[in-house]
Design an enzyme around this catalytic site. Structure first.
Site, PDB file in Angstrom:
ATOM      1  N   GLY A  47      14.416  -0.121  -5.376  1.00  0.00           N
ATOM      2  CA  GLY A  47      13.917  -0.812  -6.432  1.00  0.00           C
ATOM      3  C   GLY A  47      14.384  -2.051  -6.605  1.00  0.00           C
ATOM      4  O   GLY A  47      14.528  -3.155  -5.783  1.00  0.00           O
ATOM      5  N   GLU A 106       5.565  12.583 -10.749  1.00  0.00           N
ATOM      6  CA  GLU A 106       4.122  12.316 -10.406  1.00  0.00           C
ATOM      7  C   GLU A 106       3.546  13.758 -10.333  1.00  0.00           C
ATOM      8  O   GLU A 106       4.177  14.915 -10.509  1.00  0.00           O
ATOM      9  CB  GLU A 106       3.871  11.833  -8.894  1.00  0.00           C
ATOM     10  CG  GLU A 106       4.476  10.189  -9.050  1.00  0.00           C
ATOM     11  CD  GLU A 106       4.145   9.814  -7.657  1.00  0.00           C
ATOM     12  OE1 GLU A 106       3.308  10.168  -6.942  1.00  0.00           O
ATOM     13  OE2 GLU A 106       5.228   9.094  -7.403  1.00  0.00           O
ATOM     14  N   GLU A 156      13.507  -5.643   1.041  1.00  0.00           N
ATOM     15  CA  GLU A 156      14.443  -5.362   0.071  1.00  0.00           C
ATOM     16  C   GLU A 156      13.808  -4.231  -0.975  1.00  0.00           C
ATOM     17  O   GLU A 156      14.672  -3.254  -1.309  1.00  0.00           O
ATOM     18  CB  GLU A 156      14.697  -6.532  -0.832  1.00  0.00           C
ATOM     19  CG  GLU A 156      15.551  -6.254  -1.967  1.00  0.00           C
ATOM     20  CD  GLU A 156      17.019  -5.963  -1.501  1.00  0.00           C
ATOM     21  OE1 GLU A 156      17.459  -4.563  -1.519  1.00  0.00           O
ATOM     22  OE2 GLU A 156      17.820  -6.919  -0.962  1.00  0.00           O
ATOM     23  N   ASP A 203      11.491  11.139  -0.115  1.00  0.00           N
ATOM     24  CA  ASP A 203      11.420  10.008  -0.590  1.00  0.00           C
ATOM     25  C   ASP A 203      12.858   9.224  -0.144  1.00  0.00           C
ATOM     26  O   ASP A 203      13.126   8.211  -0.076  1.00  0.00           O
ATOM     27  CB  ASP A 203      11.169  10.123  -1.868  1.00  0.00           C
ATOM     28  CG  ASP A 203      11.126   8.380  -2.640  1.00  0.00           C
ATOM     29  OD1 ASP A 203      10.398   7.527  -2.133  1.00  0.00           O
ATOM     30  OD2 ASP A 203      12.200   8.190  -3.426  1.00  0.00           O
ATOM     31  N   LYS A 211      14.432   6.400   2.445  1.00  0.00           N
ATOM     32  CA  LYS A 211      15.161   5.205   2.217  1.00  0.00           C
ATOM     33  C   LYS A 211      16.516   5.088   2.933  1.00  0.00           C
ATOM     34  O   LYS A 211      17.089   3.987   3.362  1.00  0.00           O
ATOM     35  CB  LYS A 211      15.465   5.057   0.590  1.00  0.00           C
ATOM     36  CG  LYS A 211      14.380   4.975  -0.241  1.00  0.00           C
ATOM     37  CD  LYS A 211      14.505   5.314  -1.812  1.00  0.00           C
ATOM     38  CE  LYS A 211      13.158   5.238  -2.235  1.00  0.00           C
ATOM     39  NZ  LYS A 211      13.177   5.781  -3.852  1.00  0.00           N
ATOM     40  N   VAL A 268      14.069   0.052  -0.741  1.00  0.00           N
ATOM     41  CA  VAL A 268      15.297   0.506  -1.058  1.00  0.00           C
ATOM     42  C   VAL A 268      15.779   0.318  -2.291  1.00  0.00           C
ATOM     43  O   VAL A 268      16.259  -0.928  -2.411  1.00  0.00           O
ATOM     44  CB  VAL A 268      16.227   0.424   0.143  1.00  0.00           C
ATOM     45  CG1 VAL A 268      17.714   1.313   0.005  1.00  0.00           C
ATOM     46  CG2 VAL A 268      15.813   0.706   1.569  1.00  0.00           C
ATOM     47  N   THR A 294       0.871  -1.113  -0.184  1.00  0.00           N
ATOM     48  CA  THR A 294       0.033  -0.060   0.050  1.00  0.00           C
ATOM     49  C   THR A 294       1.016   1.304  -0.102  1.00  0.00           C
ATOM     50  O   THR A 294       2.040   1.133   0.490  1.00  0.00           O
ATOM     51  CB  THR A 294      -0.973  -0.211   1.317  1.00  0.00           C
ATOM     52  OG1 THR A 294      -0.074   0.228   2.347  1.00  0.00           O
ATOM     53  CG2 THR A 294      -1.864  -1.224   1.231  1.00  0.00           C
ATOM     54  N   GLY A 300       9.475   1.440 -10.380  1.00  0.00           N
ATOM     55  CA  GLY A 300       8.650   0.713 -11.328  1.00  0.00           C
ATOM     56  C   GLY A 300       8.107  -0.642 -10.688  1.00  0.00           C
ATOM     57  O   GLY A 300       8.751  -1.235 -10.050  1.00  0.00           O
TER      58      GLY A 300
END
Lengths: 319, 225
Positions: A139, A194, A134, A205, A209, A137, A81, A301
């Site tokens: 992708g 975005e 995993e 963001d 991470k 952090v 979510t 992605g």
């Protein structure tokens, strides 16, 4: 081949849908998927293609209540979510509920591990299940598993570029001599940024991470408010020009150590490893005994992040 | 990119340098502080410049910054002998990395005082970064970019504060004000900071930036950025 696990997926955005789509390829079964309003649940495995068609067609994903996910027979809760700050809910409560009933949790949602790491680890300690994250952090880049393999005590610092949108904007500004607003508009047109890019460009963001990384290195103790964060909104094209005259460029660089977290625009050598271009991400893991390791790849992605979720699932022991 | 040492060549070189070092590391502690008063030495060496010097040599310490690549140490040392210097010891401080990710090397040598400047120049011509030569300290250089209303906010006062509070020397400054000096502009500063004082200097600069409402883009120091 890792043990086959039954997945219950919360969140049907890009990541949740991609996990559902790719699960069978990795030898796992999807027994439930929910978005914020409904769920589809089947202990013998849901029809993933049908559920995703309904979701993408604008229909309800299923006819069950989202909480029905927790009542089915599953092994791993995949929490995908949207990331929330502060109390990190509903993500944290979802993880808590799964752990308290002795299930594994794999997070794609950064909130619980950035904001409430210690509490989550306590819940894990009392559970037969484990927590892995995993996907939170970098992708597709194996960052946390690399730290785990190097053993986190032997890692002294992690730094790098973990926000593709900010990196894309800085790359384009430097290459085209364009200003921030212009490039941001272009990034939005391309779908790289975005509609509300605030958390990408103000450093939040990336900071989440690096907070997660600091928590892994120090075994907890950090949340977003402990990070020193600066974004790229105040970096004009002229600053990039001046940097280029000196063989450098500017990147939004994060640093995590056991002492803290810092994110901000920094001067880096133009041809250096950390000066990745476009939406690419990179991390540099500094180790005590083995120098620096660099991993670079796609930091965001749906399918990319889903591969990180599924490799976590593959590392979980059978319950 | 790619200045990670490859294979074993690096540690071989390291071992060789280390063994040369330890024996004599502390022998050349004298500096050139007294060379100016010692005019006899100078004239002696002038007259016998073509031949062996008659003891009119002085010990000097030169601190260099080397890129961590095979062959760098050897390359850095040749300008010393080429210009009539005699190597006494080399202290190759591997493990100790300068803020720019280079390796500091301390070289003790002796040479006639009038040759010393040629040696330093020779090193610089060979692209070696000389941090300290004799009593003269050059420290480390860092680049930093400032963004904001630089001119309106009294740029020269900002520079004075950097020199005073950060104990940094402003080597050069480039200003870019594409929208005029009353709009947001950017400046790149090259600063010389005493070795080991970079973190403290950056901290002072951060607080000056906060006072003057400037955005500061700091260099990413340490390791291979």
């Amino acid at each position: 081949m890792a043990a086959s696990q039954r997945l219950a997926i919360l969140g049907a955005g890009d990541v949740g849908r991609s996990v559902a789509d790719l699960a069978s390829e990795y030898g796992h079964e999807v027994v439930a998927i929910a978005d914020s309003t409904t769920a589809t649940v089947d202990p013998d495995g849901i029809d993933v293609a049908d559920a995703l068609d309904r979701k993408l067609g604008g229909e309800e994903i299923g006819d069950a209540d989202p909480t029905a996910v927790f009542e089915t027979d599953y092994d791993v809760l995949v929490e995908a979510t949207p990331t929330t700050l502060g109390d990190a809910d509903p993500g944290f409560t979802h993880a808590k509920r799964a752990l308290e009933t002795d299930h594994h949790v794999v997070l794609a949602n950064k909130g619980p591990v950035a904001e409430r790491y210690g509490e989550l680890r306590e819940l894990e300690a009392d559970s037969a299940g484990s927590v892995r994250f995993e996907a939170t952090v970098g992708g597709a880049i194996p960052v946390l598993s690399t730290i785990e393999d190097s053993t986190s005590q032997a890692v002294t610092a992690v730094r790098g570029v973990l926000n593709g949108t900010a990196n894309f904007i800085l790359t384009r500004m430097a290459a085209e001599g364009l200003d921030y607003e212009h490039v941001l508009a272009e990034a939005q047109d391309l779908g790289v940024a975005e509609a509300d890019p605030t958390f990408d460009v103000d450093g939040t963001d990336a900071a989440l991470k690096f907070v997660i990384l600091a928590n892994v290195l120090a075994d907890g103790g950090f949340s977003l408010e402990d990070a020193t964060v600066e974004g790229i909104q105040n970096v004009p094209g002229s600053a990039l020009d001046l940097a280029a005259e000196d063989g450098r460029t500017i990147r939004l660089i994060g640093e995590a150590t056991r002492d803290g977290v810092r994110v901000g625009p920094r001067l880096v050598p133009e041809n250096g490893a950390l000066a990745v271009t476009g939406t690419r991400n990179i991390v540099q893991i500094k180790t005590r005994n083995a120098g620096s390791l660099h991993s670079s790849g796609r930091g965001a992605g749906g399918p990319e992040t889903a591969t990180a979720v599924l490799s976590d699932v593959g590392r979980l022991p059978p319950l | 990119m790619g200045n990670e040492p490859i294979g074993g060549s690096d540690s071989d070189r390291d071992a060789a340098a280390d063994s040369a070092v330890e024996a004599t590391a502390e022998t050349a502690v004298e500096t050139n502080a007294d060379t100016e008063t010692d005019t006899d030495t100078d004239t002696d060496t002038e007259t016998e410049a073509e031949t062996e010097t008659d003891g009119g040599v002085r010990p000097y310490t030169v601190r260099l910054e080397l890129v961590d690549e095979p062959g760098e140490l050897l390359r850095a040392l040749s300008p010393i002998s080429d210009n009539g210097g005699n190597l006494l010891s080399i202290h190759h401080e591997r493990g100790n990395i300068t803020p720019r990710g280079h390796i500091p090397v301390e070289v003790d040598l002796e040479c006639p005082p009038d040759r010393f400047d040629d040696i330093v120049e020779g090193l610089r011509d060979a692209g070696v970064n000389v941090i300290q030569a004799g009593a003269e300290r050059y420290g480390e250089e860092i680049s930093i970019v400032f963004v904001g209303h630089l001119v309106e906010n009294d740029l020269s006062e900002t520079l004075s504060r950097i020199e005073a509070e950060a104990e940094a020397a402003v080597i050069d400054l480039s200003l870019a004000a594409p929208d005029g000096t009353d709009a947001t502009s950017s400046a790149r500063l090259r600063l010389a900071v005493d070795s080991g004082r970079t973190d403290a200097a950056l901290e002072s600069i951060r607080s000056i930036g906060a006072d003057k409402d400037l955005t500061i883009v700091e260099p990413l120091l340490g390791g291979e950025a």
